[in-house]
Design a protein around this motif. Sequence first.
Motif, mmCIF file in Angstrom:
data_model
loop_
_atom_site.group_PDB
_atom_site.id
_atom_site.type_symbol
_atom_site.label_atom_id
_atom_site.label_comp_id
_atom_site.label_asym_id
_atom_site.label_seq_id
_atom_site.Cartn_x
_atom_site.Cartn_y
_atom_site.Cartn_z
ATOM 1 N N ALA A 70 0.832 -1.206 0.000
ATOM 2 C CA ALA A 70 0.000 0.000 0.000
ATOM 3 C C ALA A 70 0.867 1.257 0.000
ATOM 4 O O ALA A 70 0.583 2.221 -0.717
ATOM 5 C CB ALA A 70 -0.932 -0.008 1.216
ATOM 6 N N ALA A 71 1.943 1.239 0.787
ATOM 7 C CA ALA A 71 2.843 2.397 0.831
ATOM 8 C C ALA A 71 3.538 2.596 -0.514
ATOM 9 O O ALA A 71 3.655 3.732 -1.005
ATOM 10 C CB ALA A 71 3.880 2.226 1.944
ATOM 11 N N LEU A 72 3.984 1.511 -1.126
ATOM 12 C CA LEU A 72 4.649 1.622 -2.428
ATOM 13 C C LEU A 72 3.683 2.073 -3.513
ATOM 14 O O LEU A 72 4.046 2.846 -4.397
ATOM 15 C CB LEU A 72 5.284 0.283 -2.822
ATOM 16 C CG LEU A 72 6.483 -0.158 -1.988
ATOM 17 C CD1 LEU A 72 6.918 -1.560 -2.384
ATOM 18 C CD2 LEU A 72 7.630 0.814 -2.139
ATOM 19 N N THR A 73 2.441 1.608 -3.430
ATOM 20 C CA THR A 73 1.436 2.027 -4.394
ATOM 21 C C THR A 73 1.158 3.520 -4.261
ATOM 22 O O THR A 73 1.004 4.221 -5.258
ATOM 23 C CB THR A 73 0.136 1.213 -4.208
ATOM 24 O OG1 THR A 73 0.443 -0.164 -4.361
ATOM 25 C CG2 THR A 73 -0.915 1.610 -5.212
ATOM 26 N N ALA A 74 1.121 3.997 -3.022
ATOM 27 C CA ALA A 74 0.893 5.429 -2.798
ATOM 28 C C ALA A 74 2.041 6.263 -3.356
ATOM 29 O O ALA A 74 1.856 7.413 -3.732
ATOM 30 C CB ALA A 74 0.711 5.702 -1.308
ATOM 31 N N MET A 75 3.222 5.666 -3.431
ATOM 32 C CA MET A 75 4.402 6.391 -3.935
ATOM 33 C C MET A 75 4.662 6.056 -5.409
ATOM 34 O O MET A 75 5.743 6.281 -5.909
ATOM 35 C CB MET A 75 5.631 6.022 -3.100
ATOM 36 C CG MET A 75 5.495 6.458 -1.677
ATOM 37 S SD MET A 75 6.808 5.969 -0.517
ATOM 38 C CE MET A 75 8.074 5.243 -1.427
ATOM 39 N N ARG A 76 3.662 5.540 -6.095
ATOM 40 C CA ARG A 76 3.803 5.123 -7.497
ATOM 41 C C ARG A 76 4.485 6.217 -8.316
ATOM 42 O O ARG A 76 4.141 7.380 -8.239
ATOM 43 C CB ARG A 76 2.438 4.819 -8.091
ATOM 44 C CG ARG A 76 2.510 4.236 -9.475
ATOM 45 C CD ARG A 76 1.125 4.048 -10.063
ATOM 46 N NE ARG A 76 0.173 3.531 -9.125
ATOM 47 C CZ ARG A 76 -0.309 2.297 -9.145
ATOM 48 N NH1 ARG A 76 0.095 1.463 -10.049
ATOM 49 N NH2 ARG A 76 -1.196 1.913 -8.264
#
Length: 178
Positions: free
Chosen positions: A48-54
């Motif tokens: 989720a954190a990595l997706t938010a930092m896409r």
Amino acid sequence: MQRFRVPAWLCLCLPILIGVMVMVGGGAPVARWGVHLGAGVLGLATYAALTAMRGRIVPRFAVGLALVAVLAIGSTLFSSGIDGVQRWHELGPLLVHPSALLTPLALVLCAGVIRQHLAAHALLLGLQSLHFFQPDAGQAMALACGGVAFTLLGSKERYRALLVLAYVLTAAATWFRV
């Protein structure tokens, strides 16, 4: 024709749940599969954190972190082991199972770049080989399920069958070794 897309977070849940089911079916105590489940939740939070930092994470950085996870898991091969099984590191009174903690993270990190780099598959299959040598059939099965799902969802057509076969065969080899 519109292509059906399965959300990546749902694909991450599958190997986590299969890993827990394998451990429960094998009679593992709650403390063992609870760590796996906790690591899976940590992996989903990381996703989720990595997706938010896409777009702000460079694929090479993700592959680098996955490589660090593979090396940390591989370090168990140099531990003393318990009854010939080398899955844990002793940290004082605690036994730490790096694969349960880091395999979901490696899957999450590689899932972000798997469509673009075969290096991500190479890292995951390298991790599978470590599961063979530990031996850890539960982690191998969970990783194979995640690897197959990501392969079917995102890899180039010409490599799909070979990659799926590689994940399935490495998990099967680990099961027969145990």
